[in-house]
Structures are given as structure tokens and as C-alpha cells.
Motif scaffolding. Structure first.
Motif, short mmCIF file in Angstrom:
data_model
loop_
_atom_site.label_atom_id
_atom_site.label_comp_id
_atom_site.label_asym_id
_atom_site.label_seq_id
_atom_site.Cartn_x
_atom_site.Cartn_y
_atom_site.Cartn_z
N SER A 113 0.83 -1.21 0.00
CA SER A 113 0.00 0.00 0.00
C SER A 113 0.86 1.26 0.00
CB SER A 113 -0.95 0.00 1.20
OG SER A 113 -0.23 0.02 2.42
N ARG A 116 2.24 1.81 -3.48
CA ARG A 116 1.24 2.39 -4.37
C ARG A 116 1.09 3.89 -4.12
NH1 ARG A 116 -1.38 -2.69 -3.59
NH2 ARG A 116 -2.66 -1.85 -1.90
N LEU A 195 3.16 -1.74 -10.89
CA LEU A 195 3.15 -0.38 -10.34
C LEU A 195 3.28 0.69 -11.41
CD1 LEU A 195 5.44 -0.97 -7.21
CD2 LEU A 195 2.98 -0.51 -7.18
#
Length: 220
Positions: A113, A116, A195
């Protein structure tokens, strides 16, 4: 300098080390990707003044963002601040740039997380980017110069790093050993593609083996 320290210096720290030669070759690849770098405003996420002062390139301006302290005195073409780029509010505070640069930082920001969030900041800060990270499956872990180190269980890494002779700053306590290893999570090619789906993923190779990966977007 002890024999072990001299060996580490020969590999990564000295001006004529293998690591310095790899960095010089990386700058040349960077120049080829961004031939207009001299006129660009760059934000470097996780970067240091020393890295740019040793670079053969000189952007119009470089803004450094790092959690670590910056030097008190910087050249006029460089500015810096302490900030966590995974904070969702940070990109708006930093403003817009021509290019995001980040070397060996995304593997330190936290779990999936947090990575990201890091990528979201990259996308918000500039239309172009260069985001480099060591490759998980290179046989030698680059932070500790230890073969296969990244594949060991966390507890084994935390113990080994207190005794491994090529560690840059050897931890003195079990807690320090865990601190040294728990924040490093090397990425795979699949995760970099996930990503950065609109970027080209470049591979830096050594003896035919992929040493690091770089997500590059050099066209709007």
C-alpha cells in the motif's frame, strides 16, 4: 582501514569501486533517456545532495525530498526538504516538476500500500519519471553485499546482519538488527510492471544477470 572494510570499499564505496562504475554507467543511461535534462526542474524522491554533486549532469533545478537530514549549505540550483512522500498531502504541497527521479528508494517505503502511494506521488509530481530499484532476484543483496540474504527469514536476516562483515554499519543489538532489515523489501519485475504499467522497465545487467530495474517514462 581493516581488510573487510577495504573489501567493501572496493566493491561499493570508493571512487574507483565497482559500485561507482555502475553508477556512472547509470547516469549515462539516464542522460540518453532525458537528453533535455539541463533545462528540467527535477524532484528527487529519496535523493541526496552528494549524489547530484558527484553527477556528470546538471538539471536547471533539483529539489530533494528525504526523511534524512540535508546539508545546511546547498548550491543555488538545489533545494531540499524533509518529508514523507507517501503522505497523500505531500504532492500538492511540493508542486509540479518536469521530472521525478528516484534511485533505490521505493524498496524502503513500506509494504504494497505504501509503494502504491509512492507511485501515486510520482504520477502527480511530474509527467516524466525515472524510478530505479535493486532487483529482488539478483543473487547478492545490494544493501549488505550478502549472497541470498533477501531470501532468508526475517529473524535470520536480523541476526545475520549483526555479524556479517560487509555490512556498512553493523547493528549492535537485536533491536537494531531488526530495524536494519525490516524496512527493506526488494521488488520483482512483475511488481514493477504492475506499479508502472505505462512505463518502460529497463534492466541493468551484470554478467548477464539483472542487477536493478528502472521504470522510465520519457515521453508525455
Amino acid at each position: 582501514m581493516s581488510g573487510i572494510r577495504a573489501l567493501r570499499s572496493r566493491f561499493v564505496d570508493a571512487p574507483d569501486s565497482l559500485g561507482e562504475r555502475f553508477r556512472a554507467a547509470r547516469w549515462e543511461r539516464f542522460r540518453a533517456c532525458f537528453p533535455g535534462i539541463g533545462g528540467m526542474r527535477v524532484v528527487d524522491l529519496g535523493g541526496t545532495a552528494e549524489n547530484w554533486l558527484r553527477s556528470p549532469l546538471r538539471p536547471r533545478h533539483v529539489h530533494l525530498v528525504n526523511l534524512e537530514p540535508h546539508p545546511d549549505l546547498l548550491p543555488e540550483w538545489m533545494s531540499a526538504e524533509n518529508a514523507d512522500v507517501t503522505d497523500p498531502d505531500i504532492p500538492a504541497k511540493l508542486g509540479e516538476f518536469d521530472l521525478v527521479v528516484s534511485n533505490s528508494t521505493i524498496e524502503h517505503v513500506g509494504g504494497p500500500s505504501q509503494r502504491r502511494r509512492f507511485v501515486a506521488a510520482v504520477d502527480q509530481l511530474a509527467p516524466l519519471h525515472w524510478v530505479q530499484t535493486p532487483y529482488r532476484y539478483f543473487p547478492v543483496e545490494p544493501h549488505f553485499l550478502a549472497p541470498g540474504f533477501q531470501f532468508l527469514p526475517l529473524a535470520a536476516r536480523a541476526k545475520l546482519v549483526r555479524h556479517w562483515p560487509l555490512t556498512h554499519s553493523r547493528p549492535g543489538t537485536p533491536e537494531e538488527g531488526m530495524d536494519a532489515v525490516i524496512g527493506i523489501d526488494l521488488l520483482t519485475r512483475a511488481e514493477m510492471r504492475y506499479l508502472f504499467p505505462r512505463s518502460v522497465i529497463l534492466a541493468e545487467r551484470v554478467a548477464g544477470l539483472t542487477k536493478s530495474l528502472t521504470a522510465v517514462r520519457n515521453r508525455v
